[in-house]
Design a protein around this motif. Structure first.
Motif, PDB file in Angstrom:
ATOM      1  N   ILE A 185      -5.271   8.082  -6.168  1.00 19.34           N
ATOM      2  CA  ILE A 185      -4.104   7.222  -5.993  1.00 19.34           C
ATOM      3  C   ILE A 185      -4.240   6.022  -6.914  1.00 19.34           C
ATOM      4  CG2 ILE A 185      -3.070   5.623  -4.334  1.00 19.34           C
ATOM      5  CD1 ILE A 185      -3.649   7.702  -2.228  1.00 19.34           C
ATOM      6  N   ASP A 186      -3.122   5.599  -7.409  1.00 15.93           N
ATOM      7  CA  ASP A 186      -3.128   4.446  -8.299  1.00 15.93           C
ATOM      8  C   ASP A 186      -3.901   3.297  -7.649  1.00 15.93           C
ATOM      9  OD1 ASP A 186      -2.661   2.471 -10.009  1.00 15.93           O
ATOM     10  OD2 ASP A 186      -0.469   2.574  -9.953  1.00 15.93           O
ATOM     11  N   GLN A 206      -3.600  -1.233  -4.530  1.00 18.42           N
ATOM     12  CA  GLN A 206      -4.610  -1.538  -3.519  1.00 18.42           C
ATOM     13  C   GLN A 206      -5.414  -2.778  -3.908  1.00 18.42           C
ATOM     14  OE1 GLN A 206      -6.803   1.817  -2.180  1.00 18.42           O
ATOM     15  NE2 GLN A 206      -4.952   3.092  -1.973  1.00 18.42           N
ATOM     16  N   HIS A 227       1.001   4.504  -2.512  1.00 21.58           N
ATOM     17  CA  HIS A 227       0.511   5.800  -2.010  1.00 21.58           C
ATOM     18  C   HIS A 227       1.279   6.970  -2.611  1.00 21.58           C
ATOM     19  CE1 HIS A 227       0.151   9.101   0.943  1.00 21.58           C
ATOM     20  NE2 HIS A 227      -1.119   8.711   0.898  1.00 21.58           N
ATOM     21  N   VAL A 244       0.833  -1.195   0.000  1.00 17.95           N
ATOM     22  CA  VAL A 244       0.000   0.000   0.000  1.00 17.95           C
ATOM     23  C   VAL A 244       0.873   1.251   0.000  1.00 17.95           C
ATOM     24  CG1 VAL A 244      -1.659   1.332   1.347  1.00 17.95           C
ATOM     25  CG2 VAL A 244      -1.934  -1.129   1.095  1.00 17.95           C
ATOM     26  N   ARG A 287      -3.206  12.814  -2.933  1.00 16.91           N
ATOM     27  CA  ARG A 287      -4.314  12.297  -3.732  1.00 16.91           C
ATOM     28  C   ARG A 287      -5.332  11.626  -2.822  1.00 16.91           C
ATOM     29  NH1 ARG A 287      -1.453   9.848  -9.095  1.00 16.91           N
ATOM     30  NH2 ARG A 287      -0.528  11.798  -9.777  1.00 16.91           N
ATOM     31  N   THR A 288      -6.486  11.419  -3.328  1.00 16.93           N
ATOM     32  CA  THR A 288      -7.525  10.820  -2.517  1.00 16.93           C
ATOM     33  C   THR A 288      -7.637   9.339  -2.822  1.00 16.93           C
ATOM     34  OG1 THR A 288      -9.244  11.148  -4.130  1.00 16.93           O
ATOM     35  CG2 THR A 288      -8.823  12.959  -2.594  1.00 16.93           C
ATOM     36  N   ALA A 289      -8.504   8.745  -2.027  1.00 20.43           N
ATOM     37  CA  ALA A 289      -8.680   7.313  -2.210  1.00 20.43           C
ATOM     38  C   ALA A 289      -9.211   7.011  -3.605  1.00 20.43           C
ATOM     39  CB  ALA A 289      -9.647   6.775  -1.172  1.00 20.43           C
ATOM     40  N   ILE A 303     -11.609   6.064  -5.196  1.00 23.81           N
ATOM     41  CA  ILE A 303     -13.035   5.767  -5.322  1.00 23.81           C
ATOM     42  C   ILE A 303     -13.645   6.852  -6.190  1.00 23.81           C
ATOM     43  CG2 ILE A 303     -15.205   5.527  -4.055  1.00 23.81           C
ATOM     44  CD1 ILE A 303     -13.427   4.764  -1.636  1.00 23.81           C
TER      45      ILE A 303
END
Lengths: 301, 89, 122, 1051
Positions: C76-77, C81, C53, C49, C57-59, C61
């Protein structure tokens, strides 16, 4: 090629001369040996008596085919050896049947009689015979080696394997003899000669004593007579080879007689001076004393 | 905010490592298992910090929950074997 | 460029892996070994993870906050994940399998000492 | 075309459906499993056919409809199709073989089985790193699950422990793999393998560590030495059908994965792969040596083979486009043979290697076993042979000699334990438990056999297409030999007739092609072979296995003399070696001797292979004639290697210890074949070598001169050892060593007469040694012993055997008038022109020694005292006597007119040695030095002999045969033949004098060598303590070492 039939009576004549000469010579040598031992010795004609007696004996048995053939092989070996080598140099008459092959033939034909004899004695089933053969064969492997080396040195020296040509090369004076041109080879060969004459110190094969042992143990009557005949011819035939190779050959019968006698005497002389070797001793002796001479002689040529 | 998160992360990491050491060194197996679960739990918080909420959820459920449960489930069936191999005899 | 946050997490992850390996290599009790592997697994997941990271950047989703058009640059890429999710599940499977083994081995020989299972060798 | 995705999908769906089935419907579940596997295989087969039949390019399958890096893609190409077919078929057949076990375990096990096979296919198909990780993990979990489920069948806990060790290792592996993947992804932004390769991962920052982690993880799956203890435990304990999958399919998948990884790593990592591979290959084979457990042995062998294939992958920089052909050949050989062997082990009850003797009562299974071990050893015509040939040639072409040497050395060790095992199968006491011949299990084995031969044909065709070589399986003599496999149920006399007819017919078809030199060998190999086969008429029944072996040897011999290229020559060489090995092994007590024979022979063959490879320097086609164009510094090395190879076959001193046992223990009619005929193959090789390469100077040593010395010493020691043998056939065998020494000496003289002598020896030795072996064999057959001192006096009971022996020994000894004398005469003439006088002296010593053993042979058997127990012995069987009498006739004819044969050879030799030939003037043969008249000698000796014989007959006309004991011995009539027959330790004084020359130094040397290897293997394997934790340490140690090496070679 046409065969000259006259060669046959000439060959038989050689055979006859050598046979008688051999009978007398062996008796004479035996007498010399006896005298050296302060004994009276046998009469000179003893061999004739023995031969006639044995040929005349009535009790004749056989242990089988090979037993029967053994003496025949043996004598064939002796006669053949004699006839494959020219006896008198320069004599068409006494060149015998040497057209059949050269020195190598003679050297290998020596074994013809040995092998046949061994087979015949073997069939008699007598352990003493077998023991004698193993001794004889074992000894001969070492004893023949210096001879083979010497012969080869001589062949290299004269660049030929033909006995006649070897003799021819030695003509013209004693100094041309191989004995002087290649003494090492001759020395080696003469040591080998001792081993092949069945005389002390190399006579353990026959081991003459009160109870006879050795290959002829079971032989008697005419068989034995055949072998005795061989005993007269074979040594002479062998000495003829030595004479031709190393001592300038013989151009006449008297020269032949003298040279053969002297060569024979050499083995008798050594014989009366030295005690008997066991087989492994004699093998070592040949390998240590005679073989190096032979090797040197070959390298020296 | 950033420094707070950084500080918190650092604390989390240190705690997690401490728990991990307890998990492998403690003589009592139940404690070790619980410590291991704690490692997972802290890891899932770390995942949240690292902006991976779905991973965090999964890790919390599976890593610290289900796995720990499985351990105790097995532990209950191997009574007597907890200390095997502990001493180097 | 990774944040220091991610660096710490990654470092912690590697430490966990090393602790796990150490534990697995020094504890002879099967269950303890499995615990150690669990810790190493967790460490691997954290490293995964952390590598994925990226700062600010955000999750990953896609919702109203992150329009689809900007997704590639703003979130985030998601790949690491996704990998971690798979890895966690696989890790569970492996742990469960190892626990099952431990159970069966215990039933068979009444011991959990790895050094006692050496009939097969050489 | 059905999408390859279905290979995976079908398996998953079926596995899911199996879960829905009721537990009781096991039959149905089993059928579903098999059908699914068949379907998967069918899909692969379809693709394979597509790629073989057309020039289709590999197909990419995008799972999510997009191209990578956004989705996972699979690839189906020729290699993938072949490998998935291999995996799925192995899965199917193994599923078949473990029917009982699967039915008892139920649907769960079947589902897991499907998943395992699917996962392996997935590893092959996927082009995505993480996907590959998932498939690997699936395979691990499925494997572990299978072990767990199958536990209640064996119920000994061993499998469980092995499974747990496997899981420990895989935990480490998966950690490395995952970390490696994520960093590789971080560096390249893709998970796609080709993507990583394109971005040159290893050149990026941190990329080489990422690659290293992935690489080492995949390599660890290949069970490299020393990180492989867990795998061995699995092999040893798991169900053999599972081990088959584990070895063949898992190995193939992991190798392909490694191949993909090397694609990413680039050229820098190739040496590392090579290093790991060769260390594994050598170590695993060494460790296999002391194994007695069959499945563990197979496990070691699997690991070794995987190592070898890894070497090939690591050598792709020089193998180039041939990598596929070579790696494929080795991989398929390994997979088919190993799977077959594992399935076979499922039929055998005991786990000791000895227990496989139970196979002996099933010729078909023995054939299967032979097929598999020959395939593993890389013997022709199997794919591994072609692969090995190309591999060694390419390595030699690039000068990678050390690697080449290690590969061959290790392959020899492998052959050692495999053929030792085959010896157990054929010779050890059969265990009480019979072979399990359940049809489904046997079928699995037979499928592997068929696959083996099918692949052999295929690889032959491929070799033809790629390199222009002939397909070995299409060679007429070989086909003829193989056809005897099918004819084996026929009675022996019929097969014998067919064999003789075939050999004569082949000679008739080809005799116009031979020059006089080859004609001699052709006549001995074919006509002589047919003549020897006459003796085989004495055998009754079917004589299963004899004719395929014998004809294989003759096929090799027939092909040898027609070979013009090094490839053909080597093929023939290997064929005749293997055929003769099987023949020799048939003897009652020949197990250890046959083993040492095949080991020396294969060692020699490898020397020859290396020599040819060095000579070719990478050229695809190399004719034997081109050997003469070789120049320094290569030529002496080639000469040396080839010469040692050929001298192994002629049993030159130092390499001779296999011969006495092998020839002595062989069957009555086999001894003349392997002695009289087979030894000539080595001489043929030497002749070929000397004709093309002539004198070579090796660091100041004239190699031909060295050969002269070796020949002379061989002659001496061979003869010397012969005289001390109590066993008649061993005596003859040692005599053969001596005779070969003579022949070698003659060749090494490098003059006209030397060669003539050697060729004369070739002919003579064939005739008299065949004759003597038959005679002695016949006697041994009647008396039930080969110890000469137990015999004696057999002359009257076995007169014909005696005559043959008598003629034989006269001929061997070289006494005129028989043909042996010709050899001696030429010998003396030959050495007169030679400068090499010292070795010649040794030969002089050797000569008279022959008399000793020859006399002993004939005396102790036929003369002397007849023993009570043999009083009713009859003459040897007619069919054994008949060829002897023919040989006697031949010997006599050759003795009188040696020119019949020699003249042509003499004239032929003029083109090589213009000087010093013989002249043939009527009856007289003249050399530069002497003369010889064979007919005159024969007549003179005959006349003298007959005259004297008649004379003796006349004077002894009343001679009568007396009884056996009519002798006086120590003043007693003896009554016990045992004490009177002087025969044991016959030449005791000789031993006293020269026994020191017969100290078994050479035997001591070789046994120390093998002991050393054994001990090394035995000590090394102790570090597989069985402790899963220790294995983990091994793995970590391995990783660290490879890391240090790997980073060391990075720029």
């Amino acid at each position: 090629m046409t065969f000259d039939w006259m060669k046959i009576p000439y060959a038989l004549l050689t055979l006859f001369i050598v046979f008688n000469f051999g009978l007398l010579l062996t008796a004479f040598i035996a007498k010399i040996g006896a005298r050296a031992g302060r004994r009276h010795g046998i009469p000179i004609w003893q061999n004739y008596i023995d031969l006639i007696k044995n040929y005349g004996q009535r009790s004749s048995i056989t242990h089988g085919v090979m037993f029967y053939l053994g003496p025949v092989f043996r004598l064939t070996g002796g006669v053949g050896l004699l006839l494959f080598v020219p006896t008198i140099y320069g004599s068409e008459m006494f060149s015998n049947l040497s057209f059949a092959g050269d020195l190598i033939l003679a050297l290998y034909f020596v074994f013809f009689g040995t092998l046949g004899m061994a087979l015949g004695a073997g069939e008699s089933g007598h352990p003493h015979a077998a023991i004698g053969i193993t001794r004889g064969l074992a000894q001969v492997t070492a004893a023949e080696l210096p001879l083979a080396l010497a012969v080869f040195a001589v062949a290299l020296q004269y660049q030929t394997l033909s006995v006649t040509e070897i003799v021819a090369a030695q003509q013209g004076g004693m100094m041309n003899w191989t004995m002087f041109t290649n003494p090492l080879a001759v020395a080696a060969a003469m040591l080998a000669f001792l081993g092949s004459m069945m005389r002390p110190p190399f006579d353990v094969v026959l081991a003459p004593q009160e109870i006879p042992i050795g290959p002829p143990t079971e032989y008697h009557s005419a068989y034995l007579a055949l072998m005795q005949t061989n005993r007269a011819i074979f040594p002479i035939a062998k000495i003829v080879i030595y004479m031709n190779l190393f001592f300038g050959g013989a151009t006449s019968w008297p020269e032949f007689a003298v040279k053969v006698f002297l060569i024979y005497l050499f083995s008798a002389f050594v014989g009366v001076c030295f005690p008997r070797f066991r087989v492994e001793q004699s093998i070592r002796w040949f390998l240590i004393w005679a073989v190096p001479l032979g090797v040197l002689s070959i390298l020296w040529v | 905010m950033s420094s707070l998160i950084n500080g918190m992360t650092l604390v989390l990491c240190v705690t997690m490592i401490g728990a991990a050491l307890v998990a492998i060194r403690d003589k009592r197996l139940p404690i070790a298992i619980l410590a291991s679960g704690l490692v997972s739990l802290i890891a899932s918080i770390l995942f949240l910090v690292l902006a991976a909420p779905d991973v965090a959820m999964t890790e919390a459920a599976i890593g610290s929950g289900l796995t720990t449960f499985l351990f105790f489930f097995v532990l209950a069936r191997v009574r007597g074997g907890e200390q095997d191999g502990a001493d180097h005899d | 460029m990774m944040t220091s946050l991610a660096h710490w997490a990654m470092a912690a992850g590697f430490v966990l892996i090393l602790i796990g390996f150490y534990g697995a290599l020094t504890n002879r009790n099967l269950l303890r070994m499995i615990v150690a592997f669990c810790i190493a697994d967790t460490g691997v997941n954290i490293v995964l993870v952390a590598v994925g990271h990226m700062r600010g950047r955000t999750a990953p989703i896609l919702d109203s906050a992150v329009p689809v058009a900007d997704a590639v640059s703003r979130i985030i890429d998601p790949v690491p994940q996704a990998l971690v999710l798979t890895a966690i599940v696989i890790g569970l499977g492996v742990t469960a399998m190892m626990l099952a083994y431990a159970l069966k081995l215990y039933e068979k020989k009444r011991t959990l000492d790895i050094a006692k299972f050496t009939e097969l060798k050489w | 075309m059905v999408s390859p995705l279905y290979i995976i999908a079908v398996a998953l769906v079926a596995a899911f459906l199996l879960g829905l089935l009721k537990e009781e419907r096991r039959g149905l579940a089993y059928s579903v499993t098999l059908v699914t596997l068949a379907l998967m295989s069918w899909i692969s087969a379809n693709w394979l056919w597509l790629f073989i039949s057309t020039d289709a390019v590999p197909v990419e399958i995008y799972t999510a409809g997009t191209a990578p890096p956004f989705a996972i893609n699979l690839r189906m190409g020729l290699v993938e199709a072949a490998l998935t077919l291999l995996i799925n078929l192995t899965g199917l057949i193994s599923g078949l073989a473990m029917k009982d076990s699967l039915l008892r375990q139920g649907r769960r096990a079947m589902a897991v089985w499907l998943v395992a096979v699917m996962a392996l296919s997935g590893i092959v198909l996927t082009r995505d790193m993480f996907n590959m990780f998932v498939f690997f993990e699936l395979a691990v979990i499925a494997t572990a699950g299978l072990v767990l489920i199958s536990e209640h069948i064996r119920n000994d806990g061993l499998t469980l422990a092995a499974g747990f060790k496997y899981m420990i290792t895989s935990q480490f592996i998966s950690t490395f793999l995952l970390i490696g993947i994520i960093f590789a992804y971080h560096a390249t932004g893709t998970l796609n393998i080709d993507g990583m390769a394109n971005t040159s991962l290893v050149l990026l920052n941190g990329g080489s560590i990422a690659f290293f982690l992935m690489f080492i993880a995949i390599i660890a799956e290949l069970k490299p030495f020393p990180a492989n203890g867990w795998a061995l435990d699995i092999y040893e304990s798991a169900d053999p059908a599972f081990s088959a999958l584990f070895s063949a399919a898992t190995g193939a998948a992991a190798l392909y994965a490694a191949d993909k990884l090397l694609l990413i790593g680039g050229a820098e990592w190739l040496p590392i792969a090579t290093g790991i591979g060769i260390v594994t290959f050598v170590a695993a084979n060494l460790l296999a040596l002391p194994q007695t457990h069959d499945r563990r042995l197979l496990g070691y062998s699997s690991i070794a083979q995987t190592g070898l294939i890894l070497v090939v992958l690591g050598q792709r920089d020089i193998l180039g486009e041939h990598t596929l052909f070579i790696a494929g050949g080795l991989l398929l050989s390994h997979a088919v043979a190993k799977a077959g062997l594992f399935w076979l082990s499922g039929l055998v009850a005991g786990r000791e290697l000895n227990a496989w003797a139970a196979l002996r009562s099933h010729p078909l299974l023995v054939f299967a076993f032979v097929t598999f071990i020959c395939m593993l050893t890389g013997l022709p015509p199997f794919p591994g042979f072609y692969a090995k040939w190309e591999l060694i040639h390419l390595l030699a072409g690039e000068g990678r000699i050390a690697l080449l040497g290690l590969i061959l050395f290790s392959a020899l060790i492998e052959a050692g334990y495999l053929f030792r095992w085959f010896g157990y199968v054929m010779k050890r006491e059969s265990p009480a438990e019979p072979v399990d011949t359940a049809p489904h299990k046997t079928a699995a084995v037979l499928v592997a056999v068929i696959a083996a031969w099918g692949l052999s044909f295929l690889w032959g065709e491929l070799a033809g297409a790629l390199f222009g070589r002939g397909n070995i399986l299409l060679a007429l003599p070989l086909l003829f030999a193989l056809s005897f496999l099918l004819l084996d149920p026929l009675p022996a006399w019929l097969k014998n007739t067919l064999a003789i007819a075939g050999m004569v017919a082949w000679f008739y078809l080809t005799y116009t092609e031979y020059d006089p030199l080859r004609m001699i060998f052709a006549a001995i190999f074919l006509i002589g072979g047919a003549l020897t086969l006459l003796a085989s008429y004495h055998a009754h029944g079917k004589r299963i296995g004899f004719y395929p072996s014998a004809m294989l040897m003759y096929a090799g011999l027939a092909m040898l003399i027609r070979a013009t290229s090094t490839f053909d020559f080597f093929v023939a060489w290997e064929l005749l070696t293997v055929g003769s090995y099987f023949l020799i092994l048939r003897g009652k007590h020949s197990e250890p001797h046959a083993l040492s024979y095949i080991l020396f022979s294969l060692g020699g063959a490898f020397m020859i292979l290396a020599g040819f490879a060095l000579a070719a320097q990478g050229a695809p086609h190399f004719s034997l004639a081109s050997l003469q164009e070789l120049a320094q510094p290569l030529a002496p090395w080639v000469f040396l290697l080839l010469a040692i190879g050929f001298m192994t076959k002629t049993a030159a001193i130092g390499l001779h210890i296999w011969l006495p046992g092998a020839h002595a223990e062989a069957e009555t009619d086999v001894s003349p074949m392997v002695s009289g005929i087979l030894l000539k193959a080595g001489l043929y090789g030497l002749i070929m070598l000397l004709l093309t390469m002539g004198r070579q100077n090796f660091y100041g040593v004239d190699l031909v001169n060295a050969m002269l010395w070796i020949g002379a010493i061989t002659a001496l020691i061979g003869n010397l050892l012969a005289i001390f043998q109590e066993d008649a056939k061993r005596l003859l065998a040692y005599s053969s060593i001596g005779q070969m020494g003579y022949a070698m000496f003659g060749l090494a003289l490098m003059n006209h007469l030397g060669w003539l002598m050697a060729l004369m020896f070739v002919i003579n030795h064939y005739v008299y040694k065949s004759m003597l072996f038959l005679a002695v064999g016949g006697v041994a057959k009647r008396t039930g012993t080969r110890e000469m001192y137990r015999m004696g006096g057999l002359i009257t009971l076995m007169p014909l055997s005696f005559i043959a022996t008598l003629i034989g020994i006269i001929a061997v000894s070289g006494v005129p008038p028989l043909s042996g004398f010709g050899g001696r005469w030429i010998f003396y003439n030959a050495i007169l022109t030679s400068e090499a006088r010292l070795p010649m002296i040794i030969l002089f010593l050797a000569g008279p020694i022959a008399f000793l053993y020859l006399f002993r042979l004939i005396y102790t058997i036929f003369l002397g005292q007849l023993k009570d127990e043999f009083r009713r012995v009859k003459e040897a069987p007619f069919w054994i006597i008949l060829p002897q009498m023919i040989y006697v006739a031949i010997l006599l004819v050759v003795a009188v007119v040696p020119g019949l044969v020699l003249r042509h050879v003499d004239a032929y030799l003029d083109q090589f040695f213009p000087n010093g030939g013989l002249s043939w003037d009527g009856m007289i043969i003249t050399s530069d030095f002497g003369y010889w008249n064979p007919i005159a000698i024969m007549i003179i000796v005959g006349v003298i002999f007959m005259t004297l014989f008649s004379w003796l007959l006349f004077v002894n006309r009343r001679a009568q045969k007396v009884k056996q004991f009519n002798i006086v011995f120590s003043a007693e009539r003896p009554f016990r033949p045992e004490t009177t027959h002087f025969a044991w330790n016959f030449f005791a004084p000789y031993r006293k004098a020269l026994g020191f020359l017969t100290l078994p130094l050479v035997t001591l040397f070789w046994s120390t060598m093998t002991d050393f290897l054994h001990t090394a293997g035995d000590l090394t394997r102790r570090f597989y303590t069985g402790n899963g934790q220790t294995y983990a340490y091994h793995l970590l140690g391995f990783v660290i070492i490879v890391y240090l090496f790997g980073m060391g070679i990075q720029p």
